[in-house]
Design a protein around this motif. Structure first.
Motif, PDB file in Angstrom:
ATOM      1  N   ILE A   1       0.840  -1.209   0.000  1.00 30.59           N
ATOM      2  CA  ILE A   1       0.000   0.000   0.000  1.00 30.59           C
ATOM      3  C   ILE A   1       0.869   1.250   0.000  1.00 30.59           C
ATOM      4  CG2 ILE A   1      -1.678   1.322   1.352  1.00 30.59           C
ATOM      5  CD1 ILE A   1      -2.824  -1.441   2.237  1.00 30.59           C
ATOM      6  N   LEU A   2       1.903   1.268   0.834  1.00 27.51           N
ATOM      7  CA  LEU A   2       2.792   2.431   0.883  1.00 27.51           C
ATOM      8  C   LEU A   2       3.521   2.634  -0.450  1.00 27.51           C
ATOM      9  CD1 LEU A   2       4.323   1.973   4.450  1.00 27.51           C
ATOM     10  CD2 LEU A   2       2.593   3.638   3.730  1.00 27.51           C
ATOM     11  N   ILE A   3       3.935   1.548  -1.087  1.00 24.30           N
ATOM     12  CA  ILE A   3       4.599   1.642  -2.387  1.00 24.30           C
ATOM     13  C   ILE A   3       3.645   2.221  -3.418  1.00 24.30           C
ATOM     14  CG2 ILE A   3       5.560   0.296  -4.305  1.00 24.30           C
ATOM     15  CD1 ILE A   3       6.603  -1.690  -2.119  1.00 24.30           C
ATOM     16  N   ILE A   4       2.422   1.733  -3.423  1.00 23.79           N
ATOM     17  CA  ILE A   4       1.438   2.214  -4.401  1.00 23.79           C
ATOM     18  C   ILE A   4       1.096   3.676  -4.163  1.00 23.79           C
ATOM     19  CG2 ILE A   4      -0.949   1.960  -5.186  1.00 23.79           C
ATOM     20  CD1 ILE A   4      -0.554  -1.095  -4.769  1.00 23.79           C
ATOM     21  N   ILE A   5       0.906   4.081  -2.908  1.00 23.17           N
ATOM     22  CA  ILE A   5       0.564   5.477  -2.605  1.00 23.17           C
ATOM     23  C   ILE A   5       1.713   6.410  -3.000  1.00 23.17           C
ATOM     24  CG2 ILE A   5       0.163   7.124  -0.726  1.00 23.17           C
ATOM     25  CD1 ILE A   5      -1.503   4.909   0.639  1.00 23.17           C
ATOM     26  N   SER A   6       2.940   6.069  -2.602  1.00 22.98           N
ATOM     27  CA  SER A   6       4.065   6.958  -2.929  1.00 22.98           C
ATOM     28  C   SER A   6       4.333   6.953  -4.436  1.00 22.98           C
ATOM     29  CB  SER A   6       5.318   6.557  -2.149  1.00 22.98           C
ATOM     30  OG  SER A   6       5.741   5.251  -2.487  1.00 22.98           O
ATOM     31  N   GLY A   7       4.186   5.801  -5.079  1.00 25.96           N
ATOM     32  CA  GLY A   7       4.378   5.730  -6.528  1.00 25.96           C
ATOM     33  C   GLY A   7       3.310   6.489  -7.293  1.00 25.96           C
ATOM     34  N   ALA A   8       2.060   6.383  -6.837  1.00 27.93           N
ATOM     35  CA  ALA A   8       0.968   7.106  -7.494  1.00 27.93           C
ATOM     36  C   ALA A   8       1.159   8.612  -7.351  1.00 27.93           C
ATOM     37  CB  ALA A   8      -0.378   6.673  -6.923  1.00 27.93           C
ATOM     38  N   ALA A   9       1.595   9.054  -6.173  1.00 25.55           N
ATOM     39  CA  ALA A   9       1.833  10.487  -5.967  1.00 25.55           C
ATOM     40  C   ALA A   9       2.915  10.995  -6.926  1.00 25.55           C
ATOM     41  CB  ALA A   9       2.225  10.760  -4.516  1.00 25.55           C
ATOM     42  N   LEU A  10       3.999  10.226  -7.056  1.00 24.59           N
ATOM     43  CA  LEU A  10       5.053  10.609  -8.000  1.00 24.59           C
ATOM     44  C   LEU A  10       4.551  10.560  -9.437  1.00 24.59           C
ATOM     45  CD1 LEU A  10       8.076   8.743  -6.395  1.00 24.59           C
ATOM     46  CD2 LEU A  10       7.808  11.224  -6.600  1.00 24.59           C
ATOM     47  N   PHE A  11       3.757   9.546  -9.759  1.00 28.19           N
ATOM     48  CA  PHE A  11       3.220   9.401 -11.108  1.00 28.19           C
ATOM     49  C   PHE A  11       2.359  10.599 -11.488  1.00 28.19           C
ATOM     50  CE2 PHE A  11      -0.407   8.002 -13.734  1.00 28.19           C
ATOM     51  CZ  PHE A  11       0.272   7.688 -14.900  1.00 28.19           C
ATOM     52  N   PHE A  12       1.435  10.971 -10.622  1.00 28.90           N
ATOM     53  CA  PHE A  12       0.527  12.064 -10.958  1.00 28.90           C
ATOM     54  C   PHE A  12       1.238  13.411 -11.017  1.00 28.90           C
ATOM     55  CE2 PHE A  12      -2.723   9.009  -9.327  1.00 28.90           C
ATOM     56  CZ  PHE A  12      -3.302   8.783 -10.568  1.00 28.90           C
ATOM     57  N   LYS A  13       2.316  13.572 -10.261  1.00 26.29           N
ATOM     58  CA  LYS A  13       3.058  14.835 -10.321  1.00 26.29           C
ATOM     59  C   LYS A  13       3.949  14.914 -11.563  1.00 26.29           C
ATOM     60  CE  LYS A  13       6.111  17.992  -7.997  1.00 26.29           C
ATOM     61  NZ  LYS A  13       6.869  18.323  -6.819  1.00 26.29           N
ATOM     62  N   HIS A  14       4.567  13.807 -11.947  1.00 29.41           N
ATOM     63  CA  HIS A  14       5.594  13.860 -12.990  1.00 29.41           C
ATOM     64  C   HIS A  14       5.192  13.222 -14.308  1.00 29.41           C
ATOM     65  CE1 HIS A  14       8.404  15.385 -10.057  1.00 29.41           C
ATOM     66  NE2 HIS A  14       8.106  14.387  -9.253  1.00 29.41           N
ATOM     67  N   GLN A  15       3.964  12.766 -14.450  1.00 35.01           N
ATOM     68  CA  GLN A  15       3.572  12.090 -15.689  1.00 35.01           C
ATOM     69  C   GLN A  15       3.622  13.001 -16.910  1.00 35.01           C
ATOM     70  OE1 GLN A  15      -0.422  10.697 -15.805  1.00 35.01           O
ATOM     71  NE2 GLN A  15      -1.279  12.591 -15.026  1.00 35.01           N
ATOM     72  N   SER A  16       3.528  14.293 -16.705  1.00 37.93           N
ATOM     73  CA  SER A  16       3.554  15.209 -17.845  1.00 37.93           C
ATOM     74  C   SER A  16       4.915  15.233 -18.540  1.00 37.93           C
ATOM     75  CB  SER A  16       3.169  16.620 -17.398  1.00 37.93           C
ATOM     76  OG  SER A  16       4.108  17.096 -16.456  1.00 37.93           O
ATOM     77  N   ILE A  17       5.945  14.759 -17.880  1.00 38.53           N
ATOM     78  CA  ILE A  17       7.281  14.724 -18.489  1.00 38.53           C
ATOM     79  C   ILE A  17       7.299  13.724 -19.648  1.00 38.53           C
ATOM     80  CG2 ILE A  17       9.715  14.181 -18.093  1.00 38.53           C
ATOM     81  CD1 ILE A  17       9.260  15.072 -15.166  1.00 38.53           C
ATOM     82  N   ASP A  18       6.760  12.524 -19.411  1.00 38.84           N
ATOM     83  CA  ASP A  18       6.705  11.479 -20.444  1.00 38.84           C
ATOM     84  C   ASP A  18       5.560  10.532 -20.071  1.00 38.84           C
ATOM     85  OD1 ASP A  18       7.070   9.537 -22.349  1.00 38.84           O
ATOM     86  OD2 ASP A  18       9.222   9.315 -22.009  1.00 38.84           O
ATOM     87  N   ASN A  19       4.366  10.848 -20.579  1.00 33.94           N
ATOM     88  CA  ASN A  19       3.157  10.115 -20.194  1.00 33.94           C
ATOM     89  C   ASN A  19       3.284   8.609 -20.369  1.00 33.94           C
ATOM     90  OD1 ASN A  19       1.817  12.470 -19.567  1.00 33.94           O
ATOM     91  ND2 ASN A  19       0.810  12.612 -21.547  1.00 33.94           N
ATOM     92  N   MET A  20       3.715   8.186 -21.541  1.00 37.49           N
ATOM     93  CA  MET A  20       3.731   6.764 -21.846  1.00 37.49           C
ATOM     94  C   MET A  20       4.711   5.998 -20.956  1.00 37.49           C
ATOM     95  SD  MET A  20       4.589   4.738 -25.353  1.00 37.49           S
ATOM     96  CE  MET A  20       6.339   4.884 -25.177  1.00 37.49           C
ATOM     97  N   MET A  21       5.927   6.479 -20.826  1.00 35.06           N
ATOM     98  CA  MET A  21       6.937   5.748 -20.059  1.00 35.06           C
ATOM     99  C   MET A  21       6.573   5.684 -18.573  1.00 35.06           C
ATOM    100  SD  MET A  21       8.882   4.498 -22.231  1.00 35.06           S
ATOM    101  CE  MET A  21      10.227   3.861 -21.287  1.00 35.06           C
ATOM    102  N   TYR A  22       6.043   6.789 -18.036  1.00 34.38           N
ATOM    103  CA  TYR A  22       5.629   6.757 -16.634  1.00 34.38           C
ATOM    104  C   TYR A  22       4.427   5.832 -16.451  1.00 34.38           C
ATOM    105  CZ  TYR A  22       8.918  10.120 -14.809  1.00 34.38           C
ATOM    106  OH  TYR A  22      10.076  10.730 -14.400  1.00 34.38           O
ATOM    107  N   GLY A  23       3.547   5.787 -17.433  1.00 33.59           N
ATOM    108  CA  GLY A  23       2.401   4.874 -17.363  1.00 33.59           C
ATOM    109  C   GLY A  23       2.837   3.422 -17.406  1.00 33.59           C
ATOM    110  N   ILE A  24       3.804   3.121 -18.278  1.00 34.70           N
ATOM    111  CA  ILE A  24       4.314   1.753 -18.352  1.00 34.70           C
ATOM    112  C   ILE A  24       5.020   1.379 -17.057  1.00 34.70           C
ATOM    113  CG2 ILE A  24       6.014   0.280 -19.513  1.00 34.70           C
ATOM    114  CD1 ILE A  24       5.283   1.755 -22.120  1.00 34.70           C
ATOM    115  N   LYS A  25       5.784   2.299 -16.497  1.00 30.69           N
ATOM    116  CA  LYS A  25       6.466   2.010 -15.233  1.00 30.69           C
ATOM    117  C   LYS A  25       5.456   1.771 -14.120  1.00 30.69           C
ATOM    118  CE  LYS A  25       9.540   3.534 -11.642  1.00 30.69           C
ATOM    119  NZ  LYS A  25       8.631   3.278 -10.531  1.00 30.69           N
ATOM    120  N   PHE A  26       4.392   2.562 -14.084  1.00 28.70           N
ATOM    121  CA  PHE A  26       3.346   2.384 -13.074  1.00 28.70           C
ATOM    122  C   PHE A  26       2.710   1.000 -13.223  1.00 28.70           C
ATOM    123  CE2 PHE A  26      -0.853   3.178 -11.163  1.00 28.70           C
ATOM    124  CZ  PHE A  26      -0.462   3.742  -9.965  1.00 28.70           C
ATOM    125  N   LEU A  27       2.410   0.608 -14.447  1.00 28.40           N
ATOM    126  CA  LEU A  27       1.821  -0.707 -14.704  1.00 28.40           C
ATOM    127  C   LEU A  27       2.780  -1.828 -14.309  1.00 28.40           C
ATOM    128  CD1 LEU A  27      -0.443  -2.456 -15.892  1.00 28.40           C
ATOM    129  CD2 LEU A  27       0.681  -2.202 -18.113  1.00 28.40           C
TER     130      LEU A  27
END
Length: 121
Positions: free
Chosen positions: A44-70
């Motif tokens: 849960i902690l990994i998902i919460i901290s990862g999601a927070a980073l994802f939503f803040k930085h996804q605009s840098i490279d949407n696809m690569m951050y989305g693949i990393k999240f998946l």
């Protein structure tokens, strides 16, 4: 909520502890419910901290951050499936292999992307 997204230290700390706990639980002789529950807390902690980073930085490279999240979610899924199969006494080798593959892909993408440490890029 800036402490979640200012640096990647919290996220890296949670996944390192999570992977160590997983290895201890997977290599243990008998299933340990307390360790498994602690590992679920770290999921849960990994998902919460990862999601927070994802939503803040996804605009840098949407696809690569989305693949990393998946890939991160798939890594956590393989960790859980490995321990559940082990607890039930069923074969779990394929899940360990998939865990290793997904973990490698997730780490490679995490180190390659612009936010965070650049060990492999």
């Amino acid at each position: 909520m800036g402490f979640l997204t200012d640096t990647t230290h919290l996220h890296i700390t949670t996944w390192v502890i999570g992977v160590v706990l997983f290895i201890v639980a997977a290599m243990g002789a008998k299933p340990n419910k307390g360790l498994h529950m602690a590992l679920r807390l770290f999921y849960i902690l990994i998902i919460i901290s990862g999601a927070a980073l994802f939503f803040k930085h996804q605009s840098i490279d949407n696809m690569m951050y989305g693949i990393k999240f998946l890939m991160g979610l798939l890594t956590i899924g393989m960790m859980e499936m490995t321990l559940v199969k082990k607890t039930k006494g069923q074969p779990y080798n394929i899940f360990m292999i998939l865990f290793a593959v997904f973990l490698f892909i997730t780490l490679f993408l995490g180190f390659k992307l612009p936010v965070g440490m650049h060990f492999l890029a």
